[in-house]
Design a protein around this motif. Structure first.
Motif, short mmCIF file in Angstrom:
data_model
loop_
_atom_site.label_atom_id
_atom_site.label_comp_id
_atom_site.label_asym_id
_atom_site.label_seq_id
_atom_site.Cartn_x
_atom_site.Cartn_y
_atom_site.Cartn_z
N GLY A 326 0.81 -1.21 0.00
CA GLY A 326 0.00 0.00 0.00
C GLY A 326 0.84 1.26 0.00
N GLY A 327 2.03 1.18 0.61
CA GLY A 327 2.93 2.33 0.58
C GLY A 327 3.38 2.67 -0.81
N MET A 328 3.62 1.66 -1.65
CA MET A 328 3.96 1.92 -3.05
C MET A 328 2.78 2.57 -3.76
SD MET A 328 5.02 -0.68 -6.17
CE MET A 328 3.39 -1.43 -6.24
N GLN A 329 1.58 2.09 -3.51
CA GLN A 329 0.40 2.67 -4.14
C GLN A 329 0.29 4.16 -3.80
OE1 GLN A 329 -2.74 0.16 -2.64
NE2 GLN A 329 -2.35 -1.47 -4.14
N MET A 330 0.58 4.52 -2.56
CA MET A 330 0.50 5.92 -2.15
C MET A 330 1.54 6.80 -2.84
SD MET A 330 -0.04 5.59 1.97
CE MET A 330 -0.91 4.20 2.66
N LEU A 331 2.68 6.23 -3.21
CA LEU A 331 3.74 7.00 -3.85
C LEU A 331 3.44 7.30 -5.31
CD1 LEU A 331 6.98 5.34 -2.39
CD2 LEU A 331 5.86 7.45 -1.66
N GLY A 332 2.42 6.67 -5.88
CA GLY A 332 2.06 6.91 -7.26
C GLY A 332 1.20 8.14 -7.44
N ALA A 333 0.68 8.29 -8.66
CA ALA A 333 -0.13 9.47 -9.01
C ALA A 333 -1.50 9.45 -8.36
CB ALA A 333 -0.25 9.59 -10.52
N GLN A 334 -2.13 8.27 -8.35
CA GLN A 334 -3.47 8.18 -7.76
C GLN A 334 -3.81 6.74 -7.40
OE1 GLN A 334 -5.96 9.92 -10.77
NE2 GLN A 334 -6.10 8.03 -11.96
N VAL A 335 -4.80 6.62 -6.48
CA VAL A 335 -5.35 5.32 -6.09
C VAL A 335 -6.84 5.37 -6.36
CG1 VAL A 335 -5.68 3.66 -4.24
CG2 VAL A 335 -3.59 5.04 -4.31
N ASN A 336 -7.29 4.56 -7.30
CA ASN A 336 -8.69 4.51 -7.68
C ASN A 336 -9.38 3.34 -6.99
OD1 ASN A 336 -8.27 6.57 -9.81
ND2 ASN A 336 -7.11 4.92 -10.81
N ASP A 337 -10.56 3.60 -6.47
CA ASP A 337 -11.36 2.53 -5.86
C ASP A 337 -12.79 2.63 -6.38
OD1 ASP A 337 -12.36 0.49 -4.34
OD2 ASP A 337 -11.97 1.41 -2.38
N PRO A 338 -13.02 2.29 -7.65
CA PRO A 338 -14.33 2.50 -8.27
C PRO A 338 -15.44 1.63 -7.67
CG PRO A 338 -12.90 1.23 -9.73
CD PRO A 338 -12.05 1.72 -8.60
N GLN A 339 -15.08 0.49 -7.07
CA GLN A 339 -16.09 -0.42 -6.54
C GLN A 339 -16.21 -0.36 -5.02
OE1 GLN A 339 -16.26 -4.37 -8.53
NE2 GLN A 339 -14.46 -3.68 -9.67
N GLY A 340 -15.50 0.56 -4.41
CA GLY A 340 -15.60 0.69 -2.96
C GLY A 340 -15.03 -0.50 -2.21
N VAL A 341 -13.90 -1.03 -2.68
CA VAL A 341 -13.28 -2.19 -2.05
C VAL A 341 -12.87 -1.89 -0.61
CG1 VAL A 341 -11.28 -3.74 -2.14
CG2 VAL A 341 -12.50 -3.15 -4.23
N GLU A 342 -12.35 -0.70 -0.38
CA GLU A 342 -11.87 -0.34 0.96
C GLU A 342 -12.85 0.56 1.72
OE1 GLU A 342 -7.02 -0.51 0.47
OE2 GLU A 342 -8.01 1.43 0.65
N GLY A 343 -13.95 0.86 1.14
CA GLY A 343 -14.90 1.77 1.78
C GLY A 343 -15.70 2.50 0.74
N GLU A 344 -15.83 3.81 0.90
CA GLU A 344 -16.57 4.60 -0.08
C GLU A 344 -15.80 4.66 -1.41
OE1 GLU A 344 -18.38 9.15 -0.57
OE2 GLU A 344 -17.52 8.49 1.34
N ALA A 345 -16.52 4.44 -2.51
CA ALA A 345 -15.89 4.48 -3.84
C ALA A 345 -15.36 5.88 -4.13
CB ALA A 345 -16.90 4.06 -4.91
N GLY A 346 -14.27 5.93 -4.89
CA GLY A 346 -13.70 7.23 -5.26
C GLY A 346 -12.24 7.10 -5.64
N THR A 347 -11.60 8.25 -5.79
CA THR A 347 -10.19 8.32 -6.19
C THR A 347 -9.44 9.25 -5.24
OG1 THR A 347 -10.66 7.90 -8.53
CG2 THR A 347 -8.60 9.02 -8.02
N SER A 348 -8.25 8.83 -4.87
CA SER A 348 -7.37 9.66 -4.03
C SER A 348 -6.10 9.98 -4.80
CB SER A 348 -7.01 8.92 -2.74
OG SER A 348 -8.14 8.75 -1.91
N ILE A 349 -5.65 11.22 -4.67
CA ILE A 349 -4.40 11.64 -5.29
C ILE A 349 -3.23 11.15 -4.43
CG2 ILE A 349 -3.04 13.60 -6.09
CD1 ILE A 349 -5.64 13.05 -7.64
N GLY A 350 -2.28 10.51 -5.08
CA GLY A 350 -1.09 10.05 -4.37
C GLY A 350 -0.04 11.14 -4.28
N PHE A 351 1.16 10.76 -3.85
CA PHE A 351 2.24 11.73 -3.67
C PHE A 351 3.00 11.99 -4.97
CE2 PHE A 351 2.07 10.02 0.82
CZ PHE A 351 1.38 11.12 1.30
N ASP A 352 2.70 11.22 -6.00
CA ASP A 352 3.26 11.43 -7.35
C ASP A 352 4.79 11.42 -7.33
OD1 ASP A 352 2.87 11.69 -10.05
OD2 ASP A 352 2.77 13.87 -10.03
N LEU A 353 5.35 10.51 -6.56
CA LEU A 353 6.80 10.35 -6.51
C LEU A 353 7.29 9.20 -7.38
CD1 LEU A 353 7.45 10.96 -2.70
CD2 LEU A 353 7.86 12.55 -4.59
#
Length: 479
Positions: A326-353
């Motif tokens: 999950g830490g690698m996912q956060m370092l990217g541009a974004q994390v998409n959760d269109p089906q609400g796998v972890e909770g409410e569906a949506g997209t989060s902006i990552g750190f873009d590193l």
């Protein structure tokens, strides 16, 4: 069955040590935990998921971990919601009230696994969960006395004297059990004792007279015992240099598999610090963003606590950053959760590193892996994650698996890396390569497996010296 007066009383450690004691005598023994709630998990060879403590206990028993050793695993994703894993397979997320109603089905799964293990092994050592005296959780219990009564399993209760109040813990726990449950209790173990046992003896005599149950042993405090924690983060260190490699790890609200970093905590050349909420991250050579059960929520937590600006400054001044799962996912541009796998569906902006983006999806990747790092260093590890990560073409992979696949990403300037692979610090060769990448010269390391074996034997030695194993296992130990 080893039950405890509290969480972290020593149940997991006792089962591991007793597994090794029996294994030394040629007894075919296996661990069993009916229900576990933990974010530290392990992947079995048949691509199932169990609590990490049960994998350690299996090692102590000299056998491979199997999903039947922990048939019900709950992985919290919020304060009131958890992912349900039955016999190694993730099913769904449930609210706490939903799982309470689901316990009848879960008990059937527990007993199914129990019966299979009974056929294969001479002895089963069972670990309870939390405390058996949680009045609000007694109905439909499958983790403690509810299970013990169903299979008529004798129980030993362990308490941690280092916390204080050990006699109140033991007497109070016993008093809150029903008469039939009290009958199953064979005695007590007092754990983590420091000092002169003679000063404790009057209390032991009183406890036995008060309860009618024997004290089966007083286990000494084993300083710096280096065994995988079930859930609590261990902070003891072995750093012994004035100029260590400084490594920091944020303690995410849903941090998972933080046992990844135990080899760093026990490395004499590394100063590892866990940074909690409200704490200011200090200057560091390496920042590791760990795994998470709720990636989008935890990346928001990091931003709220000032980590985005800290990481930007850290990288600008030449620091290294490593993201795992999950830490690698956060370092990217974004994390998409269109089906609400972890909770409410949506997209989060990552750190873009790192040049990558992730889309979460139902279903979980579970597999044991072997390979080598991009800059050398062979490893054995495992993957355990939801979703898929798309890496931009032309990006260097950080990990190369022996089956030909690649994993993760390495930035063009060689400062930032990410991987889905857990366990890459466990082997001495890959750990040394990672530490050299982070800036530690002459990074000599020890395989985590060798250390685990040594510590399991150290624990078993202590139990053999301090417990009345003849009373606990009269068929195998001379009273």
């Amino acid at each position: 069955m080893i039950q405890g007066t509290t969480s972290d009383a020593g149940k997991s450690v006792m089962v591991a040590g007793l597994c090794r004691c029996l294994h030394r005598r040629g007894i075919r023994v296996a661990p069993f935990k009916p229900q576990n709630m933990a974010l530290n998990s392990a992947v079995t060879s048949d691509r199932g998921e169990i609590g990490r403590a049960q994998a350690l206990q299996a090692q102590a028993a000299g056998i491979a971990p199997h999903v039947d050793m922990n048939p019900v695993l709950l992985k919290p994703s919020s304060d009131q919601r958890a992912q349900l894993i039955l016999q190694g397979r993730a099913l769904e997320h449930m609210e706490a009230t939903e799982f309470h109603d689901y316990k009848k089905v879960a008990m059937d799964t527990v007993l199914d696994s129990w019966r299979r293990l009974q056929i294969q092994y001479e002895a089963l050592l069972v670990e309870g969960a939390g405390s058996p005296a949680e009045i609000n959780l007694r109905e439909g219990d499958i983790a403690n006395m509810g299970f013990a009564e169903t299979v008529s399993c004798p129980v030993v209760i362990v308490a941690d004297i280092d916390r204080g109040g050990v006699f109140a813990h033991l007497v109070g726990t016993l008093e809150l059990l029903s008469p039939s449950e009290q009958d199953l209790v064979q005695g007590f173990i007092i754990n983590r004792f420091r000092g002169d046992i003679a000063l404790l003896q009057p209390g032991l005599d009183w406890l036995e007279a008060r309860t009618g149950k024997p004290v089966l042993g007083v286990v000494p405090y084993l300083h710096n015992l280096q065994l995988d924690a079930e859930d609590a983060i261990a902070t003891e260190q072995a750093c012994d240099t004035d100029e260590p490699l400084r490594v920091i790890v944020p303690v995410l609200p849903r941090i998972s598999n933080h046992t990844d970093f135990d080899p760093l905590r026990t490395h004499p050349g590394v100063d590892l610090q866990y940074i909690g909420e409200g704490e200011v991250p200090p200057p560091a050579d390496l920042v590791i963003i760990p795994g998470s059960k709720s990636v989008r929520a935890d990346v928001a937590w990091l931003r709220h606590n000032g980590w985005e600006k800290y990481l930007q400054r850290h990288v600008r001044y030449g620091g290294k950053v490593l993201g795992i799962c999950g830490g690698m996912q956060m370092l990217g541009a974004q994390v998409n959760d269109p089906q609400g796998v972890e909770g409410e569906a949506g997209t989060s902006i990552g750190f873009d590193l790192l040049p990558l983006s992730t889309t979460l999806a139902p279903g979980k990747t579970l597999r044991q892996v072997t390979g080598h790092l991009s800059d050398g260093g062979c490893f054995e590890g495992y993957e355990i994650h939801c979703g898929q990560t798309q890496v931009e073409p032309g990006t260097r992979a950080f990990v190369h698996f022996d089956d030909g696949r690649e994993d993760g990403a390495l930035s063009a300037d060689n400062q930032i890396a990410g991987t889905y692979t857990h366990g890459i610090f466990d082997q001495g060769e890959s750990c040394a390569a990672l530490l050299r990448w982070a800036g530690l010269e002459a990074a000599v390391t020890e395989d985590r497996e060798v250390l685990r074996e040594r510590e399991i034997d150290r624990l078993a030695d202590a139990l053999e010296q301090s417990l009345d194993l003849g009373a606990m296992f009269p068929q195998w130990f001379t009273p």
